[in-house]
Design an enzyme around this catalytic site. Structure first.
Site, PDB file in Angstrom:
ATOM      1  N   SER A   1       6.681   2.679   5.847  1.00 46.05           N
ATOM      2  CA  SER A   1       6.007   1.382   5.796  1.00 46.05           C
ATOM      3  C   SER A   1       6.009   0.644   7.126  1.00 46.05           C
ATOM      4  O   SER A   1       5.411  -0.425   7.221  1.00 46.05           O
ATOM      5  CB  SER A   1       6.654   0.496   4.726  1.00 46.05           C
ATOM      6  OG  SER A   1       8.001   0.267   5.039  1.00 46.05           O
TER       7      SER A   1
ATOM      8  N   LYS B   1       9.466  -8.160   0.470  1.00 47.75           N
ATOM      9  CA  LYS B   1       9.168  -8.289   1.900  1.00 47.75           C
ATOM     10  C   LYS B   1       8.552  -9.649   2.219  1.00 47.75           C
ATOM     11  O   LYS B   1       8.895 -10.286   3.222  1.00 47.75           O
ATOM     12  CB  LYS B   1       8.222  -7.166   2.326  1.00 47.75           C
ATOM     13  CG  LYS B   1       8.847  -5.774   2.281  1.00 47.75           C
ATOM     14  CD  LYS B   1       7.823  -4.696   2.603  1.00 47.75           C
ATOM     15  CE  LYS B   1       8.446  -3.310   2.554  1.00 47.75           C
ATOM     16  NZ  LYS B   1       7.466  -2.243   2.826  1.00 47.75           N
TER      17      LYS B   1
END
Length: 793
Positions: A690, A733
């Site tokens: 990611s 996140k």
């Protein structure tokens, strides 16, 4: 009489044995030593003929051990070559027809060769004289052997006293070694080895080693015997006392205590309202217990088993109707935020209210530590009006911890499930299976496999615990599991549960939780009241921002506790009647802030980008640093990067090279310099795809000399075609980005489906940029070249 029988058995075809030959009598499993007297049973025809011939001619015989006791007619190769010359002291024929000779060993002899054509073994031999030379070493070894032999005799339970006197009276080393070996309980092959050892020092040493081993065995045997005798005496004394007590009770007319106990157990079994199968089994065990003597070791085990059967809540209590409004109020009072979670719990309770007999799903709360998973289970129990019990599964690696131990083992108990139900006292309790992802697997079985039956509504109605041995209905138990990471839960077990995800809290949520719950709880824990201590909202906010960085609120509560303990000291000393904690006091109590907004500092130069990462305890920000040094086009990666993350850097580098012309990068720059990519902190392992967008942005920033915007963070996987691919953990996140003070987040466009899961407070604080291609990331993240130059100046 013996002579007459020998004359009768004498045959006419006797063969004359030469005077220099030795008549041989093979023996099994025994060795005769010089100086020793021993009876020998002879049953083979050749051995009988040999003994009778030697007795008629008044000549000695040779006693020799055969190598294999199974050989009935041993030949020359079946016999050892060192024998003992012996005189026949007596020949006996028993009434049952067996023959025995009593022999006295005289001297060692070595068999040279056997004579052919004889009706029994005979051989030429060479006498082996006993060595007479001695030395201080041999005498010392002999004295040690004598001491060992006397000690061994003292350890023997029924050794005659004359035996010790015999050893004390023997001083010759060779004779002492032979005598000790004669009485020693060792293998015949070992005795034959001593017989064949002529050297005195070596012979005494061998015998001493064998005797030392036997001494150790005798010492241990004596110690075990003493312990066993003491244990037996104690049990015997207890049995006698119990019998006397029973007699006294009968004389006093107090009745039989055992009968009264059985009557009491019978009434308790009837009162327990067990199912027919369990009740029949309990009555059967009670009849066994009634027939057992009280001193029997198994009586206590059976009584314990009956107590477990009686004390378990077999009957289903009357269930209180679930009040949905009250349940909603309880959840709101106990937990701030978590609106989607509360909504799902209310749905769950509504279904249980409308269909009490239905098979409800097993809920599993998944999230980082400290977000309130366990307390949610307690709130559900309060809302349903049922008892709550928590079963900790962390570290469980034995299947018996779930299914129980069989009653044949000493100290056996039911498994944690049955123990929890007994503790709750109700068959319809709310059972929290805490840390279900922390179960292990060992040589005792797989506990997660045993949980499959527990958490299956189709099977747990007849759950069978190994200790109980009868089915127990778990269908009315409300099971709620908690876990931090799903990767460690086996697939079949995960399939039986409905997952409810709990993400980390935002700063605003933490501040509200601290104001509503944590402050009040820590005031009570530290013996303070609201009139004695108070903490200002700005001080709470400073603690949240500067002293904690976590998904939950456990560390936040600890820091608040430190502040109130400091206030408690002042109140206890009498220096203050009320302490009001202001933001200025926080540094004095907790020290300087541990966390600060370093985004602008870390992204003030080209080559530094801010990424977003997922961790088991929530989201976090991640910095990607790239720099260029003179070299030959190499790529250096540091920061404990995993294989997937290393591949992301290589893919990003390849993508930058492919777009060099489009980005305005001199292709020669790749050939004349090395690129070093580092991801702090270097001590923390990192992996995953990611960070691809952040890697590409950092490399582009470095090579174009354009700074990445300090208020922007990004996440997303990249492909070599320049596409931005979706990633997981978007909610965590984004919450981490908001907590870190960022203003913009760049996310994959295909992750728009996760937008609704992001808390509203985080959505309001952040600007979202959805990326389809990496070109969009460069356009949105990098400062214009002029701005970078001005910043450098």
């Amino acid at each position: 009489m013996a002579t007459e029988q020998m004359n009768n058995e004498q045959t006419n075809n006797d063969v004359k044995i030469p005077d220099d030959a030795l008549i041989i009598v093979p023996v099994r499993e025994m060795v005769l030593f010089p100086g020793a007297i021993a009876p020998i049973t002879i049953g083979r025809a050749k051995s009988i003929a040999a003994a009778q011939q030697a007795l008629r001619e008044q000549r000695p015989i040779g006693i020799v051990l055969q190598r294999s006791p199974e050989t009935n007619d041993p030949g020359a190769d079946d016999l050892y070559r060192v024998a003992t010359i012996a005189n026949i002291v007596r020949y006996i024929t028993a009434p049952d027809g067996t023959h025995h000779i009593v022999c006295q060993g005289v001297q060692r002899a070595r068999i040279l060769d056997f004579l052919p054509g004889t009706p029994f073994p005979a051989a030429r031999f060479q006498q082996i004289p006993e060595p007479t030379t001695t030395s201080p070493e041999i005498e010392a070894r002999a004295l040690n052997l004598q001491r060992q032999a006397i000690e061994a005799i003292e350890l023997l339970p029924q050794a005659p006293p004359e035996l010790a006197a015999m050893f004390q009276g023997t001083s010759a080393p060779g004779a002492l070694a032979d005598l000790a070996t004669s009485f020693m309980d060792i293998k015949p092959q070992d005795k034959q080895e001593v017989l064949e050892t002529i050297d005195l020092a070596l012979r005494v040493e061998k015998v001493s080693k064998h005797l030392a081993e036997r001494l150790e065995v005798l010492r241990i045997s004596k110690e075990i015997g003493q312990q066993t005798r003491a244990s037996f005496d104690e049990r015997q004394r207890e049995a006698i006392l119990r019998e006397q007590m029973a007699t006294i009770q009968r004389q006093l007319g107090e009745g039989d205590g055992k009968a009264a106990e059985v009557t009491e157990l019978t009434a308790a079994i009837a009162k327990a309202k067990m199912p027919p199968e369990a009740e029949a089994h309990a009555k059967k065990e009670l009849r066994r217990y009634e027939r057992m003597p009280e001193a029997a070791g198994e009586a206590g085990m059976v009584r314990t088993y009956l107590d477990w059967l009686i004390e378990l809540p077999w009957a289903l209590p009357e269930e209180k109707p679930i009040d949905i409004k009250e349940a909603r109020a309880i959840l709101d009072a106990d937990h701030f935020g978590l609106e989607k979670i509360k909504s799902r719990i209310i749905e769950y309770l509504a279904v249980r209210k409308l269909a009490p007999q239905g098979k409800a799903p097993i809920l599993c709360f998944v999230g980082p530590p400290g977000v309130g998973k366990t307390s949610l289970g307690q709130s559900i129990a309060r809302a349903m009006g049922r008892p709550f019990v928590r079963v900790s599964l962390g570290g469980v690696h034995d299947e018996a911890e779930i299914r129980g131990h069989r009653r044949t083992y000493i100290g056996a108990l039911p498994g944690n499930i049955i123990q929890g139900i007994k503790k709750a006292g109700a068959r319809n309790c709310v059972m929290m299976l805490d840390e279900i992802d922390k179960m292990g697997r060992g040589v005792q079985g797989d506990p997660s496999a045993a949980m499959l039956e527990v958490l299956d509504p189709e099977q747990n109605g007849t759950f069978r615990d190994n200790y109980l041995g009868v089915p127990f209905d778990l269908s009315r138990v409300v099971f709620i599991a908690t876990a931090n990471m799903l990767d460690q839960i086996p697939g079949p077990l995960l399939d039986r549960m409905e997952l409810i995800s709990l993400a980390g809290y935002t700063e605003d949520e933490k501040l509200e939780i601290a104001r509503r719950y944590l402050v009040r709880r820590q005031l009570e824990a530290n013996g303070l009241t609201a009139e004695q201590a108070e903490i200002e909202p700005e001080a709470l906010k400073l603690i949240v921002k500067g002293y904690t960085r976590e998904a939950g609120v456990r560390n936040l509560e600890r820091e608040i506790g430190k502040v109130f303990r400091h206030a408690a000291v002042q109140v206890a000393e009498g220096t203050a009647t009320k302490v009001v904690v202001t933001p200025k006091d926080i540094a004095t109590v907790l020290g300087q802030p541990r966390f600060e907004g370093e985004i602008a500092l870390r992204t003030s130069v080209p080559g530094v980008a801010t990424g977003l990462a997922w961790t088991p305890v929530g989201g976090d920000i991640l910095f990607i640093e790239a720099t260029r040094v003179p070299g030959k086009g190499g790529l250096i990666l540091t920061g404990q990067l995993g294989d997937v993350m290393r591949e992301s850097v290589q893919a990003a580098m390849t993508l930058v090279k492919s777009k060099a012309t489009q980005l305005g990068i001199d292709p020669q720059a790749f050939e004349k310099s090395d690129i070093h990519v580092h991801v702090p902190a270097g001590a923390t392992p990192k992996d995953g795809p990611s960070a691809g967008v952040a890697m590409f942005t950092a490399l582009t920033s470095l090579l174009t000399n354009r700074t990445v915007r300090s208020d922007t963070a990004m996440t997303g996987e990249i492909s070599l075609r320049g596409l931005v691919l979706p990633v997981g953990g978007i909610k965590e996140k984004v919450v981490a980005a908001a907590a870190a003070g960022l203003k913009r987040v760049m996310l994959p466009a295909r992750n728009k489906r996760d937008y609704d899961d992001i808390p509203k407070s985080a959505r309001d604080e952040l600007e979202f940029i959805w990326l389809e291609r990496v070109d969009e990331a460069i356009a949105a993240a990098l400062e214009p070249a002029e701005a970078t130059v001005e910043a450098a100046e």
